[in-house]
Design an enzyme around this catalytic site. Structure first.
Site, PDB file in Angstrom:
ATOM      1  N   ASP A 182      18.903  -3.297  -2.271  1.00  0.00           N
ATOM      2  CA  ASP A 182      17.633  -2.574  -2.201  1.00  0.00           C
ATOM      3  C   ASP A 182      17.642  -1.370  -3.145  1.00  0.00           C
ATOM      4  O   ASP A 182      18.694  -0.914  -3.587  1.00  0.00           O
ATOM      5  CB  ASP A 182      17.406  -2.119  -0.750  1.00  0.00           C
TER       6      ASP A 182
ATOM      7  N   ASP B 104       7.061  -5.658   0.931  1.00  0.00           N
ATOM      8  CA  ASP B 104       7.272  -5.273   2.335  1.00  0.00           C
ATOM      9  C   ASP B 104       6.077  -5.683   3.181  1.00  0.00           C
ATOM     10  O   ASP B 104       6.131  -5.624   4.405  1.00  0.00           O
ATOM     11  CB  ASP B 104       7.454  -3.756   2.447  1.00  0.00           C
TER      12      ASP B 104
HETATM   13  C1  GLA Z   1      12.994  -1.192   2.353  1.00  0.00           C
HETATM   14  C2  GLA Z   1      12.972  -2.700   2.294  1.00  0.00           C
HETATM   15  C3  GLA Z   1      12.918  -3.271   3.711  1.00  0.00           C
HETATM   16  C4  GLA Z   1      14.110  -2.775   4.493  1.00  0.00           C
HETATM   17  C5  GLA Z   1      14.166  -1.266   4.446  1.00  0.00           C
HETATM   18  C6  GLA Z   1      15.439  -0.742   5.076  1.00  0.00           C
HETATM   19  O1  GLA Z   1      11.816  -0.681   2.837  1.00  0.00           O
HETATM   20  O2  GLA Z   1      11.916  -3.139   1.509  1.00  0.00           O
HETATM   21  O3  GLA Z   1      12.893  -4.669   3.689  1.00  0.00           O
HETATM   22  O4  GLA Z   1      15.289  -3.331   3.964  1.00  0.00           O
HETATM   23  O5  GLA Z   1      14.100  -0.762   3.133  1.00  0.00           O
HETATM   24  O6  GLA Z   1      15.509   0.633   5.032  1.00  0.00           O
END
Ligand code: GLA
Length: 728
Positions: free
Chosen positions: A478, A548
Site C-alpha cells: 500500500d 477503495d
Molecule cells: C488503504 C487501503 C485499504 C486498507 C487501508 C489500511 O486505505 O486502500 O484497502 O488497506 O489502507 O489502512
C-alpha cells in the site's frame, strides 16, 4: 521485417501487423515525423509534409528561401531553441545559461530484440517477437546526444519509446524537461479521451475536442495519482468502440508525469508524454546519462475496443515478470472492511475458517498487525509483528491458516513513516521534510525518503525478516498519501529538483530487490485504493486494488475507465458489505458478485457474519468465478454499454476466450423503469458462423452479434444478470 531503413533516403519505417510509423531525416538533418496510422506498404509518405513558406515563424538560418520552420513541420522529438514553438519534448540549460539544443541526425541502428533501460522498468520481448530501432541525434556545439529508442511489437500493433541523453560535452548541463515521446500528426480532427478522478472515484472517462489550446494534464502527487491516469487516447471525431481510428498512449512510470495535447497553427496535432516537469530539474555531469521512462503507444483503425485489446495483450505478455502474471490468481478474503484495526489472532482465524468454507484460496491480514498500530495515527515504519495482538507469532498464525488449506497474505505500507513510531524516534531525518518547516500530514503520516539507500536497506531488511519468518505468499503493498515536502537531506541545494524522480528510481530498486528475492510471492498494489494504477507498478505487481470504493454501482464507472488500458487480470475487485461502507448504497449480493468478477475476485467484509443463505451465495459465486476466471483474465474484453452514457439504463460488458469457444456476459441495470421493454444486447467477438448455447437455447454467433440477445425485464434495486455462453 518490422523495421525498414532506407539509408539513402534516410527514411525509417516501423511496420506492425496493422500499422505503419514513418520518420525521415530532413534537409537540415532534423528528424521529422511523417505518419502513424493504418498500415501502408512500400511508400515514402514524406510528400505529406508542409513545404510552403514560413509566415512570421522562425526558420533555420540555412533555409534561405524561408521554407523549413520547425514549427510548421512535424517533429519526432522537438526541442527548445530551434524554432519549434509548440510544447517541446526537450528543454535544457547549457552550462553557459543558453537554453537551446539543436539535435541533428547522427546514425541509426536496428537491433534484434527489445531494448531495456538501466534503472527503469520496461516492456520485454519473449523469443524474438520485438525489434528495436535506435536513432542517435546530436548537438555538435554542446555535445548533447539523444538516443531515441523504438521497441516494435509487430503482432500486437504496439510501439514503445524511450529517450536517453548523454552529456558528451565538457561542462554540466541542467535538464528541465525530457519527455519520453512526442507525436505530431500532420492533419485530422481529434478528440482527447482521458481518465480523471479522485479517491473513491478513479479513472472517469472524459472525451473533449482537441483544440488549439494546449491541454495539459498530469500528476503532481508524487504518484501517478487518482487525479489523472497516464494513459490517454486521441480518437477520430466519429470513433466509437467498434469503428474509427484511435491512438493510445501510456507511460511505464509511477510518479509525477505530464501529458500535453494541442493543435498547431496549421491544424497539425501534437501529443507529448513523459516525466512531470513542474518541479523537475536534473544536473547531468559530463559523461553521464539520463534515461526517460518508457512510453507505449498503439494505433487501431477499428475502434477503441481493438485498441484496448492491443494494450491488454502486451501488458499480460510483456510487462510483469511475476509468475502470477500467467498463473491463476487466488480468490482472497481480506479482513480490512471486516475489522479495520480491531482484530485479534482468534478473530482472523475465524475469518479464515469462513473463507475456506466459501471456497477462497487466500486469507489476507490487512493493516494493524505491527508495532503499536491500533489506529491510523501511529507505528508506520515499525515492521515488527505485534505478537501480543495476534496472541502468537506470525509463523504460528500462518501455520494454522495453512493447515486449513488456505494461503496467507499480509499488508505493508513500506514507503511511510508515522511521527509516533520507533522508526521516527530513531531517524526523524528519514522523512521527507523541508528544513525548519513542519511537514504536511495526510492520514497523520509522512513519507520516507526512498532516494536514500539506507532507507531502502532498512525496508528491505524488515520486509525480508517478516517474510522469512512465516509462509507468506502474498503482499498487499500500500501507499496511502500524495507526496509533498520534497526535500532530501542527501541532495545538495542544486539537486533538489531531482528528488521526485530519484524517489521513484529508489522505489523501483526496492521492488526489484523484493521481487527477485521472493519470486513466489504475489504482490498486489494499492494506493489509497487506485491512486497508483500504472504500468510502472504493473511491471512488478500483476494486480492492483482498483479503488477503495467497493460499491458495485460506482465501481461500474471505475472499472470501465480502467479497462481502456488495463486488463481485467490487473484489477483487484471484491464483494463488500451492503449498505456499502463508502456511500451507504444497498445492492443485491448477486450484483456485487457480478461486478467483482470483472477483476481478481475476493471478499472484503466480515464473512463470519454471513447468514446460511449468504454462505451458499458466496460458495456459488466463488465457484462461478473459478469457472470463468481463465477467460475473464486472459480473454478479450468488450465494453458493450457505458456507465458514462447517461441515456443508458444499464451497463454491460462481455469477455470472450481467445479461441472464441466461450464467453461471459454481464449486465447491470442501473435504472429500473416501470413498463419497460425487454433488454436487448448485441454481443461481440464471437465466431459468426459458429453456434453457441445460451441458457439452453442455440443461436448462431451472427445472430447474437447482429440481431442481439433478448434478456428479461428487470425489477428491484440494481438487478444484474450473468450469462455463460458456450460454443456447441
Ligand atoms: C488503504 C487501503 C485499504 C486498507 C487501508 C489500511 O486505505 O486502500 O484497502 O488497506 O489502507 O489502512
Amino acid at each position: 521485417m518490422t523495421i525498414l531503413v532506407d539509408k539513402k533516403k534516410k527514411l525509417f519505417t516501423l511496420q506492425t501487423k496493422n500499422t505503419t510509423y514513418q520518420m525521415k531525416v530532413g534537409k537540415f538533418d532534423h528528424l521529422y515525423h511523417i505518419y502513424y496510422g493504418k498500415r501502408i506498404d512500400h511508400q515514402d509518405l514524406s510528400y505529406l509534409m508542409y513545404n510552403g513558406p514560413s509566415h512570421y515563424v522562425p526558420y533555420p538560418h540555412e533555409a534561405k528561401n524561408r521554407v523549413g520552420s520547425l514549427t510548421l513541420l512535424s517533429q519526432e522529438y522537438p526541442t527548445v531553441g530551434t524554432g519549434d514553438l509548440g510544447s517541446v519534448a526537450l528543454d535544457l540549460e547549457n552550462y553557459d545559461g543558453t537554453r537551446v539544443v539543436d539535435l541533428k541526425y547522427k546514425n541509426i541502428e536496428v537491433i534484434n530484440g527489445k531494448y531495456s533501460l538501466e534503472k527503469l522498468p520496461t516492456f520485454y520481448a519473449n523469443n524474438g517477437e520485438a525489434q528495436t530501432l535506435k536513432i542517435t541525434l546530436v548537438d555538435d556545439l554542446t555535445g548533447i546526444e539523444v538516443e531515441l529508442f523504438y521497441g516494435v511489437f509487430g503482432n500486437n500493433d504496439v510501439i514503445t519509446r524511450a529517450a536517453r541523453m548523454s552529456n558528451l560535452g565538457k561542462k554540466p548541463i541542467k535538464i528541465h524537461k525530457m519527455q519520453s515521446m512526442s507525436l505530431d500528426l500532420i492533419f485530422g480532427q481529434y478528440d482527447l479521451v482521458h481518465f480523471h478522478g479522485r479517491w473513491g472515484a478513479e479513472r472517469n472517462y472524459e472525451r473533449l475536442p482537441l483544440s488549439h489550446n494546449v491541454t495539459s494534464f498530469g500528476s503532481n502527487y508524487g504518484v501517478s495519482s487518482s487525479k489523472e491516469n497516464p494513459g490517454f487516447l486521441l480518437v477520430g471525431k466519429n470513433t466509437n468502440e467498434t469503428d474509427g481510428y484511435c491512438y493510445g498512449f501510456n507511460l511505464v512510470y509511477s510518479g509525477n508525469f505530464r501529458a500535453t495535447a494541442e493543435q498547431g497553427a496549421l491544424g497539425q496535432s501534437r501529443v507529448t508524454l513523459g516525466l512531470g516537469d513542474d518541479q523537475f530539474s536534473w544536473k547531468l555531469e559530463p559523461g553521464e546519462l539520463f534515461e526517460s521512462p518508457e512510453a507505449v503507444m498503439s494505433f487501431s483503425g477499428y475502434g477503441m475496443t481493438n485498441l484496448s485489446h492491443n494494450f491488454h495483450d502486451v501488458i499480460r505478455n510483456n510487462l510483469c515478470r511475476s509468475k502470477y502474471e500467467k498463473a491463476r490468481r487466488p480468490v482472497l478474503v481480506n479482513n480490512w472492511e471486516a475489522t479495520e484495526f480491531d482484530f485479534t489472532g482468534k478473530k482472523l482465524l475465524q475469518i479464515a475458517k469462513a473463507a475456506k468454507g466459501i471456497g477462497a484460496d487466500l486469507f489476507v491480514m490487512d493493516d494493524g498487525w505491527f508495532g503499536n498500530r491500533y489506529d491510523d495515527n501511529r507505528a508506520l515504519g515499525d515492521w515488527f509483528v505485534n505478537e501480543k495482538k495476534l496472541g502468537c507469532s506470525l509463523n504460528e498464525l500462518v501455520k494454522k491458516i495453512n493447515a486449513m488449506g488456505l494461503d496467507f497474505g499480509m499488508w505493508f505500507e513500506p514507503e511511510m513513516i508515522s511521527e509516533d513510531s520507533e522508526l521516527y524516534r530513531h531517524h526523524p531525518d528519514w522523512a521527507l521534510n523541508f528544513p525548519q518547516r513542519k511537514a504536511l500530514l495526510d492520514r497523520n503520516q509522512l513519507v520516507l525518503d526512498l532516494s536514500r539507500e539506507e532507507v531502502r536497506d532498512y525496508l528491505f531488511e524488515r520486509i525480508s525478516a517478516v517474510l522469512d519468518s512465516a509462509n507468506v505468499s502474498y503482499i498487499k503493498w500500500d501507499m496511502n498519501r500524495p507526496i509533498t515536502d520534497w526535500y532530501s537531506k542527501n541532495l545538495t541545494k542544486g539537486r533538489q529538483g531531482e528528488l521526485q524522480h530519484r524517489y521513484i528510481l529508489g522505489l523501483y530498486e526496492l521492488f526489484g530487490r523484493v521481487t527477485r528475492k521472493y519470486p513466489d510471492v504475489l504482490i498486489e498494489g494499492c494506493s489509497a485504493g487506485g491512486a497508483r494504477f500504472d504500468l510502472g507498478m504493473l511491471s512488478y505487481e500483476p494486480q492492483i486494488w482498483t479503488s477503495d470504493n467497493t460499491d458495485p454501482i460506482n465501481r461500474l464507472g471505475i472499472q470501465y475507465g480502467t479497462s481502456f488500458f488495463y486488463p481485467v487480470s490487473a484489477m483487484g475487485s471484491h464483494i463488500s458489505d451492503s449498505p456499502n461502507q463508502q456511500n451507504g448504497r444497498v445492492t443485491p449480493f448477486s450484483t456485487r458478485a457480478a461486478v467483482a468478477m470483472c477483476g481478481t475476485f475476493g471478499y472484503e467484509l466480515d464473512i463470519t457474519k454471513f447468514s446460511d443463505e449468504q454462505k451458499e451465495q458466496a460458495k456459488k459465486y466463488t465457484k462461478l468465478y473459478k469457472k470463468v476466471q481463465d477467460m475473464t483474465c486472459n480473454g478479450d474484453y468488450y465494453r458493450l454499454a457505458s456507465p458514462f452514457d447517461r441515456s443508458n439504463d444499464l451497463v454491460a460488458w462481455q469477455v470472450v476466450s481467445k479461441d472464441k469457444s466461450e464467453s461471459f456476459l454481464t449486465v447491470v441495470v442501473t435504472n429500473v423503469v416501470a413498463n419497460a421493454s425487454f433488454v436487448y444486447v448485441q454481443l461481440r467477438g464471437l465466431e459468426a458462423s459458429d453456434n453457441y448455447e445460451v441458457n439452453g437455447e442455440i443461436y448462431s454467433g451472427a445472430a447474437l452479434m447482429n440481431a442481439g440477445l433478448k434478456l428479461g425485464r428487470f425489477k428491484g434495486d440494481y438487478p444484474s444478470q450473468q450469462i455463460y455462453i458456450k460454443e456447441v
